[in-house]
Scaffold this active site. Structure first.
Site, short mmCIF file in Angstrom:
data_model
loop_
_atom_site.label_atom_id
_atom_site.label_comp_id
_atom_site.label_asym_id
_atom_site.label_seq_id
_atom_site.Cartn_x
_atom_site.Cartn_y
_atom_site.Cartn_z
N ASP A 1 -8.64 -2.87 2.58
CA ASP A 1 -7.41 -3.20 1.86
C ASP A 1 -6.67 -4.14 2.80
O ASP A 1 -5.85 -3.72 3.62
CB ASP A 1 -6.60 -1.93 1.58
CG ASP A 1 -5.35 -2.21 0.76
OD1 ASP A 1 -5.12 -3.37 0.39
OD2 ASP A 1 -4.59 -1.26 0.49
N SER B 1 0.84 -1.19 0.00
CA SER B 1 0.00 0.00 0.00
C SER B 1 0.88 1.24 0.00
O SER B 1 1.84 1.34 0.78
CB SER B 1 -0.90 0.02 1.24
OG SER B 1 -1.78 -1.08 1.24
N CYS C 1 -7.50 -1.45 6.98
CA CYS C 1 -6.33 -1.98 6.29
C CYS C 1 -5.50 -2.82 7.26
O CYS C 1 -5.25 -2.40 8.39
CB CYS C 1 -5.47 -0.86 5.72
SG CYS C 1 -4.04 -1.44 4.77
N TRP D 1 -5.08 -8.27 3.82
CA TRP D 1 -4.33 -9.43 3.33
C TRP D 1 -4.35 -10.51 4.40
O TRP D 1 -4.58 -10.25 5.58
CB TRP D 1 -2.89 -9.03 3.00
CG TRP D 1 -2.17 -8.37 4.14
CD1 TRP D 1 -1.50 -8.97 5.16
CD2 TRP D 1 -2.07 -6.95 4.39
NE1 TRP D 1 -0.99 -8.04 6.01
CE2 TRP D 1 -1.30 -6.80 5.57
CE3 TRP D 1 -2.53 -5.81 3.72
CZ2 TRP D 1 -1.00 -5.54 6.10
CZ3 TRP D 1 -2.23 -4.57 4.24
CH2 TRP D 1 -1.47 -4.44 5.41
#
Length: 711
Positions: free
Chosen positions: A708, A464, A663, A710
C-alpha cells in the site's frame, strides 16, 4: 497512476443473491470475483437494478446511443480519482473542435460492454485506462475487465473465436513506474482485445505519473492523431484552428431561490424523506476529532478519528478513508483577483454543458457561486499543464505577457523550470506572466467556462485507515502528516498540502491553538451553509466516504505476518496489530507478528510509541516491533537495514508461510525493501539472483507480498 472510489453498495437483487450464496462463502471472494458473479447473475437472469420502477430506464447499449446521436467515436474511461476522465474529456474536445468528429465520453460502468461486438467497422472506440493499486482495474472498470479477461467471454451476438474482429480502438494508459505493475490494466486491455480480434489504431500510449504524465500524454496524442484521421478518413491538414467552442455555458443569475443554491455541497440535495445512502458521490459530513502525535518535531502529524455511526458506511481493516478538502483562502482570492472576480465571488451562477447529449449535464452541483467553485469544486492549487496554458494565450493582457505565456506553453524546459518544478498553480502562473503589473483583473477577459473546462474537479484525498474494524467498527482513525515544502526553483515560497493543512487548521481550532509559530494559509472552516460547525461554533465535521482496499490480513490469523511501515506508513499496521491483539483476547491463536517501523527521532516522531508495548505483550511469543530511527546516530539506519539484520528469522518465517506487507514511499523505500527480501532469499535460501527475484515475484502473485504505497 490513479488511485478508488468507495465500495459500491449492493442493490436489492445483489443482497438476495449474496444471502443465497452464504456469508461464509462470500468471505472467500475478492472484490473482482464478487463483481463478476453479480454481473453474470444479472446478465444471465435479465435482472435489473432494484430502483428500475422509480427512475427512467437508462440505455446501456452504447452502440445504439452512438447511432442515435450520430457519434463516430466513443471514449471510455477507467478512472479512480478523475485523472483518466479528464484526459478522456480532453481527447473528446479535440476530436470535435480540431477535427470536426462527433464523439462522446462514457463511464465504463454505465454501459454494457458486451455490445463491443456490434461496433460498426467505421466507428472508433478509445480506451483511457488507469491502473489502480496492485495492478488492478479501477472500480468503474471491474466488469469490463472481467468480461475481456474471461477465457470464454460472452458478447451480445457474436460467438466466433474472434468476436471483436469489427472493433477498431485507440488506447492510452495511466500508470506509475514506481509500482511493479506499471500500466498493467491498459496493457492487459490491449492484450485481450487483440486476442478477441480487435484492431489497435496507431500505437498504444502510456503515461508515467512518476515522470511526467502530461508530457507523455502530449507526445502520444500528436502521434495518435494521424492514425486517427487516416482511419476515419479525416483530412488532418484541414484541422480547425479557429476560435474555441465553449464546453460549458455560464449564466449569472439575478433571480434565484437561495435554498436552491449550492454553496459547496458535494452532492445534490436529497428528496424529502429519502433514506440517505453515503458513498463517493454523496460523502457524509462526519464528526471528526484530532490530536497531535509528534513531540517537538518541525512537522505535525495528526491522529484523526471519524465517527460513521448511524450511517450505511462501513469499513474493513486495511481500507482507506477519503476526506474531501477545502481550498485555502489565499488561493481562492488570488485566482479571483487575477480574473477580476473579487467583487463577484458571491454572485450566483448556473453552469451546464453546451452539448445537450453530454453524459454529464453539470460539472458540479448548480446553481452555485464563484466562491464555491473556487473553494470546493475545482483543484485551483494544482500545477497546470502546458496544454492548459495554451488556452490562455489569446487572453493575455499585453504582448509581453502573451509572449511569456506562449513560451511557457511551448518550451518544455522553461515550463519545467517556472511551472512544473516551481509547483505554480494557474493563479500564480497568470500573475507571473504579468510581471511587475500587479493590478487585479488583468485576465478579466478570460471566459469563466474556460476555467471550468481546464481545471480538474476537486478530488478527495485518501488515507490508510489506522483502526481495526473488529475493535472499532464505528470510529475510523487515520494518521496524517501535514505537507509543506519549498520548491527547489522557488525557495522563498512554501507550497502547502491542500487537505493536510485544512485538517491541521481544524485541529488548531478544536484545541484552541492560536499560533504555533508557523505560518499556515487560512481556510474557511465553517463549510457550505456552516455544515461543518458544531453548536459551539467550532469545526467538527468533514465530508468523507470509504474506499475498499485489497490490503488485507490473511484469513487465518495464525499465519505469521511481516510488516514494514516507516513514518505514516505504519497507519494500516496499527489497525492490523490492534485487530490481531483483539482476536488474541477473544482466544484465537495468532501467528508471529513483526513490525519494522522507522522514523527520524525516537523522542520526536515515534508514532504510537505508548501503544506498542501493551499490544505486543498481548500478542506474546516472538511478536514485536523492531525500530530504525535514522537520525539518532551518525549513520543513517532505515527499516531495510533492520530487515537485513534479522534476515535469518525473516527467511524462516517466509518458509512457514508468512505474509509480507509494505506501506509507505513507493519510489525509494518500497524498492529498497523489495531488494532486501531478494537479498534474504540469496543469502539464507541459497538462491541465485534470478531465482531470488522469481521467488519474491511468486509471493506477490500469490498475495503473500502486498503493498500500500504512494509516490
Amino acid at each position: 497512476m490513479e488511485s478508488s472510489t468507495s465500495a459500491t453498495l449492493f442493490d436489492t437483487t445483489d443482497v438476495v443473491l449474496l444471502t443465497a450464496i452464504g456469508l461464509g462463502t462470500i468471505a472467500w471472494f475478492s472484490r473482482r470475483q464478487i463483481s463478476n458473479l453479480l454481473f453474470s447473475y444479472k446478465k444471465n437472469n435479465k435482472v435489473k437494478d432494484s430502483n428500475v420502477n422509480t427512475i427512467p430506464k437508462r440505455e446501456t447499449n452504447f452502440v445504439k446511443v452512438m447511432q442515435e446521436q450520430g457519434r463516430r467515436v466513443i471514449i471510455f474511461y477507467g478512472s479512480q480519482t478523475g485523472t483518466a476522465e479528464g484526459y478522456a474529456a480532453r481527447i473528446a474536445k479535440e476530436c470535435h473542435q480540431r477535427f470536426g468528429v462527433s464523439c462522446m465520453t462514457a463511464d465504463l460502468e454505465l454501459y454494457d460492454l458486451t455490445y463491443l461486438d456490434q461496433v460498426p467497422e467505421d466507428k472508433l472506440v478509445i480506451f483511457v485506462m488507469a491502473t489502480y493499486g496492485e495492478g488492478d482495474p479501477t472500480d468503474n472498470a471491474i466488469e469490463f475487465w472481467d468480461l475481456i479477461t474471461d477465457s470464454e467471454p460472452t458478447f451480445s451476438e457474436s460467438t466466433d473465436d474472434k468476436p471483436l474482429s469489427n472493433l477498431h480502438y485507440v488506447s492510452f494508459g495511466l500508470g506509475n513506474k514506481t509500482y511493479e505493475h506499471y500500466n498493467s490494466v491498459s496493457r492487459g486491455v490491449n492484450k485481450h482485445l487483440r486476442r478477441l480480434g480487435a484492431h489497435l489504431v496507431g500505437e498504444a500510449g502510456e503515461g508515467d505519473d512518476d515522470g511526467s504524465m502530461e508530457e507523455d500524454y502530449l507526445a502520444w496524442k500528436e502521434r495518435m492523431w494521424p492514425a486517427f484521421c487516416e482511419f476515419l478518413g479525416v483530412d488532418e491538414s484541414s484541422a480547425r484552428s479557429g476560435p474555441r467552442e465553449p464546453v460549458y455555458s455560464v449564466e449569472e443569475l439575478m433571480d434565484y431561490e437561495k435554498d436552491a443554491v449550492y454553496f459547496g455541497e458535494l452532492a445534490e440535495k436529497a428528496k424529502v424523506g429519502a433514506k440517505m445512502m453515503y458513498d463517493a458521490k454523496r460523502p457524509y459530513n462526519a464528526n471528526m476529532t484530532s490530536r497531535e502525535l509528534f513531540h517537538g518535531a518541525d512537522r505535525h502529524c495528526m491522529h484523526v478519528e471519524i465517527d460513521i455511526s448511524n450511517t450505511n458506511l462501513s469499513y474493513k481493516t486495511g481500507d482507506h478513508i477519503a476526506i474531501w478538502p477545502t481550498n485555502n483562502e489565499i488561493e481562492v482570492n488570488r485566482l479571483a483577483s487575477v480574473l477580476g472576480l473579487t467583487d463577484k465571488l458571491d454572485t450566483v451562477i448556473m453552469v451546464k454543458a453546451m452539448d445537450p447529449t453530454a453524459s454529464k449535464k453539470y460539472p458540479f452541483p448548480v446553481p452555485t457561486t464563484y466562491r464555491a467553485v473556487f473553494r470546493y469544486y475545482l483543484e485551483i492549487c494544482a500545477p497546470v499543464s502546458r496544454q492548459v496554458l495554451t488556452s490562455f494565450v489569446e487572453f493575455a493582457p499585453s504582448e509581453e505577457a502573451k509572449g511569456y505565456l506562449t513560451r511557457l506553453a511551448t518550451d518544455k524546459d522553461e515550463f519545467r523550470l517556472q511551472v512544473g518544478d516551481a509547483c505554480r498553480n494557474l493563479g500564480e502562473v497568470l500573475q507571473l506572466v504579468t510581471g511587475q503589473d500587479t493590478r487585479p483583473g488583468l485576465f478579466s477577459n478570460v471566459p469563466f467556462d474556460l476555467i471550468i473546462e481546464t481545471l480538474a474537479r476537486m478530488q478527495p484525498r485518501f488515507y490508510s485507515i489506522s483502526s481495526s474494524s473488529k475493535e472499532s467498527p464505528n470510529i475510523i482513525s487515520a494518521t496524517i502528516v501535514t505537507l509543506s515544502y519549498q520548491p527547489a526553483t522557488r525557495p522563498d515560497c512554501t507550497v502547502y498540502g491542500v487537505n493536510t493543512n485544512f485538517l491541521y487548521k481544524i485541529q488548531m481550532q478544536q484545541h484552541g491553538i492560536i499560533n504555533d509559530n508557523q505560518d499556515y494559509p487560512p481556510y474557511d472552516l465553517a463549510g457550505p451553509r456552516q455544515a461543518y460547525l458544531g453548536s459551539d461554533g467550532i469545526c467538527h465535521k468533514v465530508p468523507v466516504h470509504i474506499r475498499q482496499s485489497q490490503f488485507k490480513l490473511p484469513r487465518n490469523p495464525n499465519v505469521p505476518v511481516i510488516m514494514i511501515g516507516p513514518g505514516t506508513g505504519v497507519a494500516p499496521f496499527r489497525g492490523f496489530i490492534r485487530e490481531r491483539a483483539y482476536e488474541k483476547k477473544q482466544g484465537k491463536p495468532i501467528g508471529t507478528t513483526l513490525l519494522f517501523y522507522g522514523s527520524r527521532n525516537q523522542s520526536k516522531d515515534f508514532l504510537y510509541a505508548e501503544e506498542w508495548p501493551e499490544l505486543f505483550e498481548t500478542l506474546g511469543g516472538d511478536s514485536r516491533i523492531i525500530t530504525a530511527f535514522s537520525r539518532d546516530q551518525p549513520e543513517k539506519i532505515y527499516v531495510q537495514h533492520r530487515l537485513q539484520e534479522h534476515g535469518q528469522e525473516i527467511w524462516n518465517l517466509l518458509q512457514s508461510g508468512a505474509y509480507i506487507y509494505v506501506c509507505g514511499d513507493a519510489k525509494n523505500m518500497a524498492r529498497d525493501v523489495n531488494q532486501t527480501f531478494v537479498n534474504c532469499a540469496i543469502e539464507f535460501g541459497g538462491m541465485d539472483d534470478t531465482k531470488a527475484h522469481e521467488f519474491i515475484k511468486g509471493l506477490r502473485t500469490n498475495g503473500r507480498y502486498q503493498e500500500d504505497v504512494w509516490s
